[in-house]
Design a protein around this motif. Sequence first.
Motif: not given
Length: 358
Positions: A24, A26-28, A31, A83-84, A120, A178, A190
């Motif tokens: 979460v 790395q997802d944000s 963003t 981000s990952e 992505l 999730q 995801s």
Amino acid sequence: MAEHGAHITTASVVDDQPSIFEVVAQDSLMTAVRPALQHVVKVLAESNPAYYGFFWRWFDEIFTLLDLLLQQHYLAKTSASFSENFYGLKRIVLADTHKFQRLASAGLPKQQLWKSIVFLVLIPYLKVKLEKLVTSLREEDEYSIHPPSSPWKRFYRAFLAAYPFVNMAWEGWFLVQQLRYILGKAQHHSPLLKLAGVRLGRLTAHDIHALEHKPGEGSMKQPPASVCEKMKLTLKKVVGGAALSLSTGLSVGVFFLQFLEWWYSSENQETIKSLTALPIPPPPVHLDYNSDSPLLPKMKTVCPLCRKTRVNDTVLATSGYVFCYRCVFNYVRTHQACPITGYPTEVQHLIKLYSPES
């Protein structure tokens, strides 16, 4: 200790599977980068519309292009998005077995790489454009530019009515995935990862060693056999250096951008406005009705766009100039800028003026 505790709460089905907090986070990350960069570009465009207005009008396309270059570089070099990789994760091809996983430095296979780029980069771009279209249609519906009986208006009213349910189904799809990931029932947090044919895992000691090792040091002792190979090697070095500089700068600046996002958030801005009163900006000196500027008519009752007597007087809150409502609405919706000053402007900045006689 906290890291080990976080891993326990996820009930991982795979030893190298990251926790829900890591995925979460790395997802944000990306963003949070977009709105922060967008605000920086907006400040530059407001300070100098002539030079930076282009970047504001085409921000989504420019950001998508830079994001494409960044993600392609990281997926090809580290088997992970920016981000990952920032959080020490990598993408593992589902077809690979646990014993024969490729190193992160080998990059993703072409099929998984381009699928990852689509999910992505392209999907977020289309989602942003769709949200802007919905906002624009809602504003147009509120201002009632088209006749109520027009087929176009009936169509987009139906679209606006269906969009919240489609968006709720999309977000619910991710939420269910999730929850399944937290309970250990799925390998992906995801659904887009499953569609790309990959899952997330942590970088191993072999991966880190391979990423830090620079191959080709011995082969550089002998020069290339031809001028064409020299030029190709030089171009490859330049592109790699540019991508590395971009990623390093983004890694350093991401925390600053997150601070900017918080600083200019609506909650923080309300606090600042309650403490200080914003001064009224002075009108542009070079755009005076008494001057010979070709942008403004001589008569104050004439619309600067159609050059006729104004109908339904409407003022732009960003600049203070008055136009016909239909003229300025169509211009702002198309160019997102004030026709006179070039300041970035949205449809919600239009203010209808009512004379005492009306």
